[in-house]
Design a protein around this motif. Structure first.
Motif, PDB file in Angstrom:
ATOM      1  N   LEU A 189       2.570   4.053  -6.848  1.00 54.03           N
ATOM      2  CA  LEU A 189       1.781   2.874  -7.196  1.00 54.03           C
ATOM      3  C   LEU A 189       1.846   2.566  -8.686  1.00 54.03           C
ATOM      4  CD1 LEU A 189      -1.329   3.505  -4.918  1.00 54.03           C
ATOM      5  CD2 LEU A 189       0.480   1.811  -4.574  1.00 54.03           C
ATOM      6  N   ARG A 190       2.038   3.596  -9.503  1.00 53.61           N
ATOM      7  CA  ARG A 190       2.169   3.381 -10.949  1.00 53.61           C
ATOM      8  C   ARG A 190       3.343   2.460 -11.261  1.00 53.61           C
ATOM      9  NH1 ARG A 190       4.537   5.957 -15.477  1.00 53.61           N
ATOM     10  NH2 ARG A 190       5.587   7.543 -14.220  1.00 53.61           N
ATOM     11  N   VAL A 202       0.847  -1.190   0.000  1.00 47.75           N
ATOM     12  CA  VAL A 202       0.000   0.000   0.000  1.00 47.75           C
ATOM     13  C   VAL A 202       0.885   1.242   0.000  1.00 47.75           C
ATOM     14  CG1 VAL A 202      -1.906  -1.141   1.209  1.00 47.75           C
ATOM     15  CG2 VAL A 202      -0.194   0.121   2.538  1.00 47.75           C
ATOM     16  N   ASP A 203       0.392   2.276  -0.642  1.00 47.37           N
ATOM     17  CA  ASP A 203       1.083   3.559  -0.632  1.00 47.37           C
ATOM     18  C   ASP A 203       0.062   4.649  -0.911  1.00 47.37           C
ATOM     19  OD1 ASP A 203       4.339   4.172  -0.806  1.00 47.37           O
ATOM     20  OD2 ASP A 203       3.071   5.819  -1.521  1.00 47.37           O
ATOM     21  N   ILE A 204       0.357   5.854  -0.420  1.00 46.05           N
ATOM     22  CA  ILE A 204      -0.566   6.964  -0.609  1.00 46.05           C
ATOM     23  C   ILE A 204      -0.320   7.698  -1.926  1.00 46.05           C
ATOM     24  CG2 ILE A 204       0.824   8.759   0.498  1.00 46.05           C
ATOM     25  CD1 ILE A 204      -1.781   9.690   1.908  1.00 46.05           C
ATOM     26  N   SER A 205       0.827   7.440  -2.555  1.00 46.74           N
ATOM     27  CA  SER A 205       1.213   8.153  -3.764  1.00 46.74           C
ATOM     28  C   SER A 205       0.781   7.406  -5.026  1.00 46.74           C
ATOM     29  CB  SER A 205       2.732   8.345  -3.794  1.00 46.74           C
ATOM     30  OG  SER A 205       3.163   8.772  -5.067  1.00 46.74           O
ATOM     31  N   ASP A 206       0.028   8.075  -5.876  1.00 50.37           N
ATOM     32  CA  ASP A 206      -0.368   7.484  -7.153  1.00 50.37           C
ATOM     33  C   ASP A 206       0.856   7.220  -8.034  1.00 50.37           C
ATOM     34  OD1 ASP A 206      -3.153   7.480  -6.674  1.00 50.37           O
ATOM     35  OD2 ASP A 206      -3.294   9.595  -7.230  1.00 50.37           O
ATOM     36  N   LYS A 213       2.894  -1.384  -9.054  1.00 58.70           N
ATOM     37  CA  LYS A 213       1.968  -2.395  -9.580  1.00 58.70           C
ATOM     38  C   LYS A 213       2.607  -3.258 -10.661  1.00 58.70           C
ATOM     39  CE  LYS A 213      -0.326   0.586 -13.011  1.00 58.70           C
ATOM     40  NZ  LYS A 213      -1.624   1.215 -13.380  1.00 58.70           N
ATOM     41  N   ASN A 240      -3.408   4.960   3.136  1.00 52.90           N
ATOM     42  CA  ASN A 240      -2.551   5.664   4.088  1.00 52.90           C
ATOM     43  C   ASN A 240      -2.165   4.693   5.195  1.00 52.90           C
ATOM     44  OD1 ASN A 240      -1.539   7.366   6.191  1.00 52.90           O
ATOM     45  ND2 ASN A 240      -2.704   9.088   5.372  1.00 52.90           N
ATOM     46  N   ARG A 251      -2.450  -1.466  -3.548  1.00 51.73           N
ATOM     47  CA  ARG A 251      -3.642  -0.628  -3.497  1.00 51.73           C
ATOM     48  C   ARG A 251      -3.301   0.676  -2.805  1.00 51.73           C
ATOM     49  NH1 ARG A 251      -8.149  -3.312   0.419  1.00 51.73           N
ATOM     50  NH2 ARG A 251      -9.180  -1.316  -0.011  1.00 51.73           N
ATOM     51  N   LYS A 252      -4.093   1.692  -3.075  1.00 50.72           N
ATOM     52  CA  LYS A 252      -3.832   3.010  -2.485  1.00 50.72           C
ATOM     53  C   LYS A 252      -4.392   3.058  -1.070  1.00 50.72           C
ATOM     54  CE  LYS A 252      -4.192   7.975  -3.321  1.00 50.72           C
ATOM     55  NZ  LYS A 252      -4.599   9.038  -4.275  1.00 50.72           N
TER      56      LYS A 252
END
Length: 246
Positions: free
Chosen positions: A73-74, A66-70, A77, A86, A83-84
């Protein structure tokens, strides 16, 4: 963290001495402290960034990051299931995981309350679940990498101990890491540390000469063996292993 830094990490995390050495340290500690004989553990990579740990953690079981940063995550993945979320408010039920791994996350400015995040790790861990965490060491060592990473605070072994003891964890291991290369890192950062040079957003993560990269990684490989048996008195990182209390 600067968005551009996620790309730097992603492009170097499979070969850079820091990531290869820390992979060895992390896997050695997990092999020592995890439930022997139990396969397919459920593992959470809390704050997975560009996904550096997702591949090697999968050797121990089923991993989700998990991470808060799009932007993070790009990249992540491409290496595993993510998954997004906090880390201070995890979207998982109580007692969902056997292992939580949190690597260089809690020091960021967007972590308003690191104790809340650690409490969340405890909540989602099963009885006797294991937490492996690593954070940058010594506030006075802030330098260029801290500008890129938006550092709020750097840790000591004592500060990590206090936080884990307050959050229903039994500490099994607490030590500094990157001990042997600490003098070189300090020498490189000294102009910034003593105020002769201003901090700038210049990353230490870039492609090195292969021979130099190999020798630097060897120091961390040696530490990976040593850390299974003793704690180190200083280093650029604090690393800890703790078990959730019954």
């Amino acid at each position: 963290m600067l968005k551009s830094h996620y790309k730097d990490i992603f492009e170097n995390q499979d070969s850079h001495w820091w990531y290869k050495g820390m992979e060895k340290i992390n896997t050695n500690l997990l092999s020592k402290y995890l439930f022997h004989g139990k396969s397919k553990l459920k593992i959470l990579d809390a704050g997975c960034g560009s996904g550096a740990a997702l591949k090697y953690l999968s050797k121990f079981g089923n991993v989700i990051g998990v991470d808060i940063s799009d932007e993070a995550l790009r990249f992540a993945k491409k290496r595993g299931k993510v998954r997004k979320a906090n880390v201070s408010s995890l979207p998982f039920n109580d007692s969902s995981f056997d292992v939580v791994v949190c690597l260089d996350v809690l020091f960021h400015q967007w972590i308003i309350n690191d104790m809340k995040a650690i409490s969340e790790f405890s909540r989602v861990l099963k009885k006797d679940g294991i937490l492996l965490m690593r954070e940058p060491a010594f506030d006075w060592m802030k330098s260029n990498e801290d500008v890129i990473g938006f550092t709020r605070y750097r840790y000591t072994t004592d500060s990590v101990k206090r936080k884990l003891n307050k959050s229903s964890f039994d500490i099994m291991k607490i030590s500094y890491a990157n001990f042997f290369l600490f003098p070189l890192v300090l020498l490189k950062r000294l102009p910034v540390v003593i105020g002769l040079k201003k901090e700038s957003a210049v990353s230490d993560i870039y492609k090195l000469n292969r021979l130099l990269n190999f020798f630097l990684s060897l120091f961390l490989f040696v530490e990976a063996f040593i850390l299974k048996y003793i704690n180190l008195p200083y280093g650029t990182s604090v690393i800890g292993v703790a078990r959730k209390k019954n």
